[in-house]
Design a protein around this motif. Structure first.
Motif, short mmCIF file in Angstrom:
data_model
loop_
_atom_site.label_atom_id
_atom_site.label_comp_id
_atom_site.label_asym_id
_atom_site.label_seq_id
_atom_site.Cartn_x
_atom_site.Cartn_y
_atom_site.Cartn_z
N MET A 1 -0.73 28.05 -0.64
CA MET A 1 0.11 28.46 -1.77
C MET A 1 0.99 29.66 -1.42
SD MET A 1 -0.27 26.09 -3.86
CE MET A 1 0.68 26.77 -5.21
N ALA A 2 0.52 30.54 -0.56
CA ALA A 2 1.36 31.65 -0.10
C ALA A 2 2.55 31.12 0.69
CB ALA A 2 0.54 32.62 0.75
N ARG A 3 2.30 30.11 1.55
CA ARG A 3 3.41 29.47 2.28
C ARG A 3 4.37 28.78 1.33
NH1 ARG A 3 1.34 25.12 5.08
NH2 ARG A 3 3.47 24.59 5.57
N TYR A 4 3.80 28.07 0.35
CA TYR A 4 4.62 27.37 -0.64
C TYR A 4 5.49 28.37 -1.40
CZ TYR A 4 5.79 24.61 -4.79
OH TYR A 4 6.46 23.98 -5.82
N ASN A 5 4.91 29.47 -1.83
CA ASN A 5 5.64 30.50 -2.55
C ASN A 5 6.83 31.00 -1.72
OD1 ASN A 5 5.99 32.87 -4.44
ND2 ASN A 5 5.35 33.94 -2.59
N HIS B 1 1.39 31.05 -12.15
CA HIS B 1 2.39 31.89 -12.82
C HIS B 1 3.71 31.84 -12.07
CE1 HIS B 1 4.22 35.89 -13.85
NE2 HIS B 1 3.91 35.47 -15.07
N GLN B 2 3.65 31.89 -10.74
CA GLN B 2 4.87 31.81 -9.94
C GLN B 2 5.58 30.47 -10.17
OE1 GLN B 2 3.22 32.12 -6.02
NE2 GLN B 2 3.34 34.35 -5.99
N THR B 3 4.80 29.40 -10.08
CA THR B 3 5.37 28.06 -10.23
C THR B 3 5.97 27.87 -11.61
OG1 THR B 3 3.81 27.20 -8.60
CG2 THR B 3 4.85 25.60 -10.07
N HIS B 4 5.29 28.36 -12.62
CA HIS B 4 5.77 28.25 -13.99
C HIS B 4 7.15 28.90 -14.14
CE1 HIS B 4 5.94 28.58 -18.34
NE2 HIS B 4 6.01 29.90 -18.22
N HIS B 5 7.27 30.14 -13.72
CA HIS B 5 8.55 30.84 -13.90
C HIS B 5 9.64 30.33 -12.96
CE1 HIS B 5 7.24 33.31 -17.11
NE2 HIS B 5 6.28 33.87 -16.41
N ARG B 6 9.27 29.90 -11.76
CA ARG B 6 10.30 29.28 -10.90
C ARG B 6 10.79 27.99 -11.54
NH1 ARG B 6 7.32 31.03 -6.23
NH2 ARG B 6 6.23 29.04 -6.32
#
Length: 168
Positions: A10-14, A137-142
């Motif tokens: 997930m860090a890579r995905y982010n 949270h990251q995915t939601h706001h992106r």
């Protein structure tokens, strides 16, 4: 619930998502980024600002490092413009990758306790749950930014996890 491989993936995905996003954001006229669009945080830039703030506050809890120094109510003004976002985003993404690389499965089975300004009290939750929340949270706001970019007539980044390149 999860393991360290999940956090590292997930860090890579982010990082991949944010790098892609920057390319689309740089193509936008500055006015498009600050235009109020009826989204929860209003504009593309305010949403990106809140997301940086959120990542920073969670990282401070996870790794014990610095926090954003401002409260949630000020999160929409955490970054002033696209250049500030790109610089902050790059630093945060590197910090997320380093934290994830050092995380252990034993830590993930533990509990994190912190004072929550939002709750107005001390909170304790399983770390694994909080890590899932962090990346969600990251995915939601992106996703909100993706929708707002689409509304400008722009294309937006591909977000399918299975399409992430091996070298991302």
């Amino acid at each position: 619930m999860i393991d360290t491989a999940y956090a590292m993936t997930m860090a890579r995905y982010n990082r991949w998502q944010n790098r892609q996003l920057l390319g689309f954001l740089e193509l936008q006229p500055a006015g498009e980024l600050v235009l109020e669009r009826g989204a929860f945080f209003g504009s593309i830039l305010k949403t990106l600002s809140h997301l940086c703030w959120g990542d920073h506050i969670w990282l401070s809890r996870f790794d014990g490092g610095s926090g954003p120094g401002i409260g949630a109510s000020e999160s929409v003004s955490y970054v002033a413009d696209l250049a500030a976002w790109a610089e902050m985003r790059s630093r945060l993404d590197a910090r997320i990758a380093a934290w994830a690389a050092g995380l252990t499965d034993a830590e993930l089975r533990g509990t994190l306790t912190w004072y929550s300004g939002a709750a107005g009290r001390e909170v304790s939750k399983p770390l694994s749950l909080l890590v899932v929340h962090f990346f969600n949270h990251q995915t939601h706001h992106r996703g909100q930014v993706h929708a707002m970019l689409t509304a400008t007539g722009s294309k937006a980044p591909v977000s399918d996890l299975f399409l992430m390149p091996d070298d991302a």
